[in-house]
Design a protein around this motif. Structure first.
Motif, PDB file in Angstrom:
ATOM      1  N   THR A  50       0.848  -1.207   0.000  1.00 49.51           N
ATOM      2  CA  THR A  50       0.000   0.000   0.000  1.00 49.51           C
ATOM      3  C   THR A  50       0.878   1.250   0.000  1.00 49.51           C
ATOM      4  O   THR A  50       0.640   2.200  -0.756  1.00 49.51           O
ATOM      5  CB  THR A  50      -0.892   0.036   1.267  1.00 49.51           C
ATOM      6  OG1 THR A  50      -1.532  -1.221   1.410  1.00 49.51           O
ATOM      7  CG2 THR A  50      -1.924   1.146   1.200  1.00 49.51           C
ATOM      8  N   GLY A  51       1.886   1.232   0.851  1.00 51.19           N
ATOM      9  CA  GLY A  51       2.803   2.378   0.953  1.00 51.19           C
ATOM     10  C   GLY A  51       3.532   2.644  -0.349  1.00 51.19           C
ATOM     11  O   GLY A  51       3.678   3.791  -0.772  1.00 51.19           O
ATOM     12  N   VAL A  52       3.965   1.565  -1.003  1.00 47.30           N
ATOM     13  CA  VAL A  52       4.714   1.710  -2.256  1.00 47.30           C
ATOM     14  C   VAL A  52       3.832   2.333  -3.342  1.00 47.30           C
ATOM     15  O   VAL A  52       4.284   3.213  -4.086  1.00 47.30           O
ATOM     16  CB  VAL A  52       5.293   0.337  -2.695  1.00 47.30           C
ATOM     17  CG1 VAL A  52       5.774   0.360  -4.129  1.00 47.30           C
ATOM     18  CG2 VAL A  52       6.446  -0.053  -1.763  1.00 47.30           C
ATOM     19  N   SER A  53       2.554   1.932  -3.413  1.00 46.57           N
ATOM     20  CA  SER A  53       1.715   2.561  -4.449  1.00 46.57           C
ATOM     21  C   SER A  53       1.358   4.006  -4.091  1.00 46.57           C
ATOM     22  O   SER A  53       1.257   4.858  -4.968  1.00 46.57           O
ATOM     23  CB  SER A  53       0.453   1.766  -4.795  1.00 46.57           C
ATOM     24  OG  SER A  53       0.154   0.826  -3.837  1.00 46.57           O
ATOM     25  N   LEU A  54       1.204   4.269  -2.798  1.00 46.22           N
ATOM     26  CA  LEU A  54       0.972   5.654  -2.369  1.00 46.22           C
ATOM     27  C   LEU A  54       2.156   6.530  -2.798  1.00 46.22           C
ATOM     28  O   LEU A  54       1.979   7.625  -3.344  1.00 46.22           O
ATOM     29  CB  LEU A  54       0.814   5.667  -0.840  1.00 46.22           C
ATOM     30  CG  LEU A  54       0.532   6.991  -0.148  1.00 46.22           C
ATOM     31  CD1 LEU A  54      -0.860   7.481  -0.532  1.00 46.22           C
ATOM     32  CD2 LEU A  54       0.607   6.837   1.373  1.00 46.22           C
ATOM     33  N   LEU A  55       3.364   6.029  -2.594  1.00 46.79           N
ATOM     34  CA  LEU A  55       4.563   6.790  -2.962  1.00 46.79           C
ATOM     35  C   LEU A  55       4.639   7.021  -4.468  1.00 46.79           C
ATOM     36  O   LEU A  55       5.043   8.094  -4.917  1.00 46.79           O
ATOM     37  CB  LEU A  55       5.823   6.049  -2.493  1.00 46.79           C
ATOM     38  CG  LEU A  55       6.133   6.123  -1.005  1.00 46.79           C
ATOM     39  CD1 LEU A  55       7.343   5.251  -0.667  1.00 46.79           C
ATOM     40  CD2 LEU A  55       6.411   7.565  -0.578  1.00 46.79           C
ATOM     41  N   CYS A 261       8.287   1.513   7.880  1.00 47.68           N
ATOM     42  CA  CYS A 261       8.505   2.798   8.565  1.00 47.68           C
ATOM     43  C   CYS A 261       9.140   3.810   7.625  1.00 47.68           C
ATOM     44  O   CYS A 261       8.723   4.969   7.569  1.00 47.68           O
ATOM     45  CB  CYS A 261       9.414   2.617   9.782  1.00 47.68           C
ATOM     46  SG  CYS A 261       8.682   1.615  11.076  1.00 47.68           S
ATOM     47  N   ALA A 262      10.173   3.386   6.906  1.00 44.72           N
ATOM     48  CA  ALA A 262      10.857   4.315   6.003  1.00 44.72           C
ATOM     49  C   ALA A 262       9.885   4.818   4.937  1.00 44.72           C
ATOM     50  O   ALA A 262       9.854   6.013   4.615  1.00 44.72           O
ATOM     51  CB  ALA A 262      12.065   3.639   5.358  1.00 44.72           C
ATOM     52  N   ALA A 263       9.080   3.924   4.403  1.00 46.71           N
ATOM     53  CA  ALA A 263       8.091   4.328   3.386  1.00 46.71           C
ATOM     54  C   ALA A 263       7.106   5.326   3.982  1.00 46.71           C
ATOM     55  O   ALA A 263       6.748   6.327   3.347  1.00 46.71           O
ATOM     56  CB  ALA A 263       7.361   3.095   2.844  1.00 46.71           C
ATOM     57  N   ALA A 264       6.697   5.074   5.215  1.00 51.03           N
ATOM     58  CA  ALA A 264       5.711   5.954   5.853  1.00 51.03           C
ATOM     59  C   ALA A 264       6.298   7.343   6.127  1.00 51.03           C
ATOM     60  O   ALA A 264       5.616   8.357   5.936  1.00 51.03           O
ATOM     61  CB  ALA A 264       5.213   5.317   7.156  1.00 51.03           C
TER      62      ALA A 264
END
Ligand code: AMP
Ligand code: MG
Length: 300
Positions: A50-55, A261-264
């Protein structure tokens, strides 16, 4: 999930990791390398994707808007997981919008300049995410733990006094403030690894042929300075977590959790920028419509 809800969730998730500006950090007391926020690895996999697509979406907008740049600094002790974090967190973004720079022992040319020079050369442009795999913080870490590095920097006498580290903290804070004020946002992640987990990772690097290249005998010698590094990390976190560029201490013993965490943390900064696709003014829109008309008229 709505954008607003995602933003709140990200903000809440990273809050315990932030070093409050002005606080004094004792790394060994204040942050647990094994913390995982009650998450299970299974849920973590989904959360990271989810985080990767948000980024990916945020980065596309950042590039299109072309107003802000983002500098993402990653610091850690050896085997802390910097390379893997970059590989995973950035796996969904357009490579054209990202520049990764690693910093090693400085070259003769670099030593012939002021200490921030080589970092300034690799800053992201507007619209870009620049990743520093190690960063200007090495100048108050390895250079401090091994003062012979400072001797090699050809500094004038007056720049080498006992206040040199305090001065560098101030200079780094000023530099980051200058960047932030001019549209280059600075994001800082410290991957916090335990000594025992470093030992296990070194053993893997020795035992697995495909990991051998990542290991050198010097890494074990560096490990002997573990306590000096923890102290240098603690002082760095205390002195350089600022309102404009706070540090985030990411628990690094579990790679999957560190990556989330890093992605967030990166997503939080991009959400704050809230980059928008440029919209056309009246004249540009008319030109676009005229061009469309011409293309349609050409239809066979
Ligand atoms: P690695 O990241 O494993 O390729 O190692 C790079 C090495 O370069 C590390 O041992 C760092 O401590 C070292 N290094 C990075 N920046 C500096 C610096 N400014 N002065 C001296 N050594 C540095
Ligand atoms: Mg190394």
């Amino acid at each position: 999930m709505s954008d607003g809800r995602a933003a709140k969730r990200v903000a809440k998730f990273i809050k315990p990791l932030r070093v409050k500006p002005g606080s004094t950090v004792d790394l060994t007391e204040d942050f647990d390398p094994r913390y995982k926020a009650d998450l299970k690895k299974r849920d973590g996999v989904e959360l990271l994707s989810t985080g990767v697509s948000l980024l990916a979406d945020l980065q596309a907008r950042l590039a299109a808007q072309d107003t802000y740049g983002v500098l993402f600094c990653l610091q850690a002790i050896d085997a802390g997981g910097k390379d893997g974090t970059i590989r995973h967190v950035m796996s969904g973004v357009n490579p054209q919008g990202v520049r990764v720079s690693g910093f090693k022992v400085p070259s003769a040319e670099e030593l012939d300049h002021d200490y921030l020079w080589r970092y300034a050369q690799r800053l992201p442009s507007r619209g870009e995410i620049g990743i520093f795999n190690r960063s200007h913080y090495e100048e108050v870490l390895v250079v401090r733990v091994h003062p012979e590095n400072l001797d090699r920097q050809k500094l004038p006498e007056e720049a080498k006094g006992p206040d040199v580290w305090q001065r560098r903290y101030r200079e780094i804070n000023d530099w980051e403030r200058y960047l932030t004020d001019n549209g280059i946002k600075v994001v800082k992640v410290f991957l916090n690894l335990s000594k025992e987990e470093q030992r296990l990772r070194f053993l893997k690097r020795i035992d697995r042929p495909e990991k051998n290249w990542k290991f050198s005998a010097a890494d074990v010698r560096e490990r002997e300075h573990w306590d000096d590094y923890q102290e240098a990390f603690s002082e760095m976190l205390s002195a350089t977590s600022t309102p404009w560029a706070p540090w985030y201490v990411v628990p690094a013993d579990r790679k999957w959790f560190a990556r989330i965490c890093a992605a967030a943390v990166l997503a939080h900064t991009l959400i704050g920028i809230d980059p928008q696709y440029p919209s056309l003014d009246g004249q540009a829109r008319e030109e676009l419509l005229a061009a469309r008309g011409g293309l349609e008229a050409e239809a066979p």
